[in-house]
Design an enzyme around this catalytic site. Structure first.
Site, PDB file in Angstrom:
ATOM      1  N   TYR A 124     -48.071  22.781  47.379  1.00 14.99           N
ATOM      2  CA  TYR A 124     -47.554  23.542  48.218  1.00 14.99           C
ATOM      3  C   TYR A 124     -46.839  24.740  47.460  1.00 14.99           C
ATOM      4  O   TYR A 124     -46.002  24.402  46.657  1.00 14.99           O
ATOM      5  CB  TYR A 124     -46.322  22.933  48.976  1.00 14.99           C
ATOM      6  CG  TYR A 124     -45.881  23.988  50.096  1.00 14.99           C
ATOM      7  CD1 TYR A 124     -46.575  24.081  51.261  1.00 14.99           C
ATOM      8  CD2 TYR A 124     -44.584  24.470  49.914  1.00 14.99           C
ATOM      9  CE1 TYR A 124     -45.994  25.058  52.263  1.00 14.99           C
ATOM     10  CE2 TYR A 124     -44.165  25.445  50.886  1.00 14.99           C
ATOM     11  CZ  TYR A 124     -45.035  25.714  52.046  1.00 14.99           C
ATOM     12  OH  TYR A 124     -44.446  26.725  52.762  1.00 14.99           O
ATOM     13  N   GLN A 186     -45.689  22.039  58.278  1.00 20.50           N
ATOM     14  CA  GLN A 186     -46.821  21.478  58.685  1.00 20.50           C
ATOM     15  C   GLN A 186     -47.853  21.464  57.682  1.00 20.50           C
ATOM     16  O   GLN A 186     -49.055  20.756  57.849  1.00 20.50           O
ATOM     17  CB  GLN A 186     -47.185  22.553  59.752  1.00 20.50           C
ATOM     18  CG  GLN A 186     -47.441  23.991  59.441  1.00 20.50           C
ATOM     19  CD  GLN A 186     -45.998  24.617  59.648  1.00 20.50           C
ATOM     20  OE1 GLN A 186     -44.874  24.129  59.520  1.00 20.50           O
ATOM     21  NE2 GLN A 186     -46.121  26.068  59.935  1.00 20.50           N
ATOM     22  N   ASN A 209     -38.436  25.073  51.259  1.00 21.83           N
ATOM     23  CA  ASN A 209     -37.197  25.013  51.855  1.00 21.83           C
ATOM     24  C   ASN A 209     -36.779  23.814  52.526  1.00 21.83           C
ATOM     25  O   ASN A 209     -37.372  22.897  51.800  1.00 21.83           O
ATOM     26  CB  ASN A 209     -37.048  26.172  53.213  1.00 21.83           C
ATOM     27  CG  ASN A 209     -37.927  25.837  54.060  1.00 21.83           C
ATOM     28  OD1 ASN A 209     -38.419  24.461  54.322  1.00 21.83           O
ATOM     29  ND2 ASN A 209     -38.301  26.870  54.881  1.00 21.83           N
ATOM     30  N   GLN A 255     -30.906  33.727  41.022  1.00 25.30           N
ATOM     31  CA  GLN A 255     -31.106  32.628  41.886  1.00 25.30           C
ATOM     32  C   GLN A 255     -30.529  32.881  43.159  1.00 25.30           C
ATOM     33  O   GLN A 255     -31.121  32.093  44.296  1.00 25.30           O
ATOM     34  CB  GLN A 255     -30.463  31.337  41.156  1.00 25.30           C
ATOM     35  CG  GLN A 255     -31.110  30.619  39.882  1.00 25.30           C
ATOM     36  CD  GLN A 255     -32.678  30.593  40.189  1.00 25.30           C
ATOM     37  OE1 GLN A 255     -32.888  29.775  40.938  1.00 25.30           O
ATOM     38  NE2 GLN A 255     -33.422  31.487  39.668  1.00 25.30           N
ATOM     39  N   HIS A 258     -33.278  33.885  46.009  1.00 26.53           N
ATOM     40  CA  HIS A 258     -34.033  33.058  46.381  1.00 26.53           C
ATOM     41  C   HIS A 258     -33.874  32.909  47.924  1.00 26.53           C
ATOM     42  O   HIS A 258     -34.880  32.828  48.724  1.00 26.53           O
ATOM     43  CB  HIS A 258     -34.005  31.921  45.641  1.00 26.53           C
ATOM     44  CG  HIS A 258     -34.972  31.626  44.356  1.00 26.53           C
ATOM     45  ND1 HIS A 258     -36.212  31.754  44.645  1.00 26.53           N
ATOM     46  CD2 HIS A 258     -34.783  31.372  43.410  1.00 26.53           C
ATOM     47  CE1 HIS A 258     -36.754  31.509  43.498  1.00 26.53           C
ATOM     48  NE2 HIS A 258     -35.962  31.267  42.611  1.00 26.53           N
ATOM     49  N   HIS A 323     -31.048  24.432  37.440  1.00 27.64           N
ATOM     50  CA  HIS A 323     -31.063  25.244  36.019  1.00 27.64           C
ATOM     51  C   HIS A 323     -29.753  25.313  35.477  1.00 27.64           C
ATOM     52  O   HIS A 323     -28.491  25.438  36.329  1.00 27.64           O
ATOM     53  CB  HIS A 323     -31.393  26.719  36.532  1.00 27.64           C
ATOM     54  CG  HIS A 323     -32.781  26.705  37.087  1.00 27.64           C
ATOM     55  ND1 HIS A 323     -32.694  26.970  38.454  1.00 27.64           N
ATOM     56  CD2 HIS A 323     -33.845  26.863  36.877  1.00 27.64           C
ATOM     57  CE1 HIS A 323     -33.837  27.025  38.971  1.00 27.64           C
ATOM     58  NE2 HIS A 323     -34.656  26.837  37.981  1.00 27.64           N
ATOM     59  N   ASP A 356     -38.721  30.544  34.914  1.00 23.43           N
ATOM     60  CA  ASP A 356     -39.510  30.400  36.166  1.00 23.43           C
ATOM     61  C   ASP A 356     -40.820  30.983  36.098  1.00 23.43           C
ATOM     62  O   ASP A 356     -41.715  30.869  36.917  1.00 23.43           O
ATOM     63  CB  ASP A 356     -38.632  31.623  36.878  1.00 23.43           C
ATOM     64  CG  ASP A 356     -37.888  30.693  37.879  1.00 23.43           C
ATOM     65  OD1 ASP A 356     -37.597  29.612  37.633  1.00 23.43           O
ATOM     66  OD2 ASP A 356     -36.847  31.585  38.686  1.00 23.43           O
ATOM     67  N   GLU A 410     -41.158 -21.606  35.843  1.00 20.54           N
ATOM     68  CA  GLU A 410     -40.963 -20.783  37.416  1.00 20.54           C
ATOM     69  C   GLU A 410     -41.593 -21.532  38.322  1.00 20.54           C
ATOM     70  O   GLU A 410     -41.513 -20.903  39.715  1.00 20.54           O
ATOM     71  CB  GLU A 410     -41.467 -19.300  36.957  1.00 20.54           C
ATOM     72  CG  GLU A 410     -40.692 -18.554  36.064  1.00 20.54           C
ATOM     73  CD  GLU A 410     -41.413 -17.003  36.194  1.00 20.54           C
ATOM     74  OE1 GLU A 410     -40.357 -16.228  35.715  1.00 20.54           O
ATOM     75  OE2 GLU A 410     -42.250 -16.608  36.794  1.00 20.54           O
ATOM     76  N   HIS A 415     -50.732 -20.192  37.984  1.00 20.78           N
ATOM     77  CA  HIS A 415     -50.423 -19.160  36.978  1.00 20.78           C
ATOM     78  C   HIS A 415     -50.646 -20.222  35.494  1.00 20.78           C
ATOM     79  O   HIS A 415     -51.497 -19.674  34.776  1.00 20.78           O
ATOM     80  CB  HIS A 415     -49.050 -18.676  36.970  1.00 20.78           C
ATOM     81  CG  HIS A 415     -48.918 -17.403  37.475  1.00 20.78           C
ATOM     82  ND1 HIS A 415     -48.897 -17.556  39.026  1.00 20.78           N
ATOM     83  CD2 HIS A 415     -48.652 -16.044  37.644  1.00 20.78           C
ATOM     84  CE1 HIS A 415     -48.457 -16.282  39.608  1.00 20.78           C
ATOM     85  NE2 HIS A 415     -48.649 -15.434  38.866  1.00 20.78           N
TER      86      HIS A 415
END
Length: 430
Positions: A124, A186, A209, A255, A258, A323, A356, A410, A415
């Site tokens: 994304y 979406q 976001n 920053q 942003h 950061h 960045d 066990e 096993h």
């Protein structure tokens, strides 16, 4: 930015809180989007493009000719800068690879671990108020180095129905072909469920976001993996009296610009230095094109003054910043005090923006305190580390009694029997 002087420790937790949308409302909104995309596929994505991006689209796919046309509009100087950044990112991430080393744990028992690529990954790339083409470099380069078979890129369209030219150029440079004009929650839904055009993926990467981040978290309920909860950006700067206030102010604003839900924190042991920084912040912010967003972010931000840098570092480790900038004279010494952070920037000449874009490290990092549990994106993020073992006849004879004793203790008789039948077969051969 509000200033706090020696706040007591019982207030630290409150001071470490990030701005956030009401969790219940956020989940309800994102849940509705996820369900609608799952049910209606491409048609819903086209409707959301019109509603959220004001873009009237006929299809969500970005054709090769569109990528070529958009990429051609990128200025040559920026193309060169992107190429240099890509080379640095590739160099840093390529060094993270490892070759399998076969280990003999017992005579006849050989074990090793091998990196295998995650087959289908979704990237994304935010493209709203700022098209973050740098994020595409940070994600696609390690994905390609890892050998991921399917790389899906989703990024929002502009109002003309195109993706950002710089993102198109990065797609062209890296040979990315499955690119789609889809943004927001979406896009995450589309990669989670698959649509007529967009393949379903196994793991989703990328910043975004709070809606995007919540959608990524919800995708976990449908069997997907994500890189990390990477929400609104944040920086924490620790500055002593030797720091350059102009540099520190610029780092804070890098920053803050942003988005309105970003947060910046300033720590120091000298009230005058903190005051000088804040004066310059107020001067510099007025010169920014994104001044309104930056000012909103500054409302969520704080400056804290403590008696010493040790206490500053203690607060920083509690905050767990995405950061962390150490604007300190003895930055090597103080870096050893870091126990929690997404990425660390040391000294007066190491701006966060270097990470960045072009130093080579990855900028997709855990936010909102998740640096306590998550690492930033790396080559490891795109691979599964699979263990192999090979046991010879001698090996099962050496190790078999150990397995039999433990499995019987066990109460797992089958096993034990899986070993016993082999040991008996070897006895009969003799």
């Amino acid at each position: 930015m509000k200033v706090y002087v020696n706040p007591p420790r019982n207030r630290w937790a409150k001071l470490c809180e990030r701005p956030s949308i009401d969790r219940e409302d956020l989940s309800s909104t994102v849940g509705s989007i996820m369900s609608a995309v799952k049910e209606n596929g491409d048609a819903q994505l086209l409707a959301y493009a019109l509603e959220f991006d004001k873009a009237e689209l006929n299809e969500v796919s970005v054709t090769p000719s569109e990528i070529e046309q958009q990429a051609a509009t990128v200025a040559p100087a920026l193309q060169e800068a992107i190429q240099q950044a890509a080379a640095n990112i590739e160099k840093f991430h390529k060094a993270q690879g490892s070759k399998p080393e076969k280990i003999t744990t017992t005579a006849g028992v050989v074990c090793w671990r091998k990196q295998l690529p995650i087959q289908r990954v979704g990237l994304y790339v935010p493209g709203g108020t700022a098209p973050l083409f740098s994020s595409l470099l940070m994600l696609a380069i390690p994905a390609k180095l890892a050998g991921c078979k399917t790389i899906v890129v989703c990024t929002p369209p502009n109002q003309e129905g195109s993706i950002a030219a710089e993102i198109a150029y990065c797609c062209q440079l890296l040979g990315l072909e499955q690119v789609f004009k889809v943004g927001g929650a979406q896009a995450v839904a589309a990669m989670t469920f698959g649509t007529e055009s967009i393949p379903k993926v196994d793991k989703i990467f990328g910043p975004g976001n709070q809606y995007v981040t919540r959608a990524k978290e919800m995708s976990l309920n449908y069997g997907l993996a994500i890189d990390m909860p990477a929400g609104p950006s944040e920086v924490l700067v620790v500055a002593d009296r030797y720091a350059n206030p102009e540099f520190v102010a610029a780092d804070l604003l890098s920053q803050a610009e942003h988005g309105s839900d970003s947060q910046v924190i300033l720590l120091g042991d000298d009230l005058k230095t903190i005051g000088d920084v804040l004066v310059i912040v107020n001067e510099q912010v007025e010169k920014l094109p994104r001044v309104a967003l930056a000012k909103e972010a500054l409302k969520n931000s704080k400056a804290l003054v403590f008696d010493d840098i040790d206490t500053c570092m203690e607060f920083s480790n509690k905050y767990a910043p995405e950061h962390l900038i150490l604007a300190l004279r003895e930055d090597d010494y103080w870096a050893e005090k870091v126990t929690v952070a997404g990425s660390v920037f040391m000294g007066n000449f190491t701006p966060e923006s270097a990470g960045d874009y072009a130093s080579g490290t990855n900028h997709t990092l855990p936010t909102n305190g998740y640096a306590r549990q998550y690492s930033g994106v790396s080559l490891d993020s795109f691979v599964n580390k699979v263990t192999f073992q090979q046991i010879s006849a001698q090996g099962i004879q050496n190790l078999g009694p150990v397995i039999e004793a433990m499995s019987e203790a066990e109460g797992l008789q089958a096993h034990k029997n899986a070993v016993t039948v082999r040991l008996n077969a070897l006895k009969n051969e003799n």
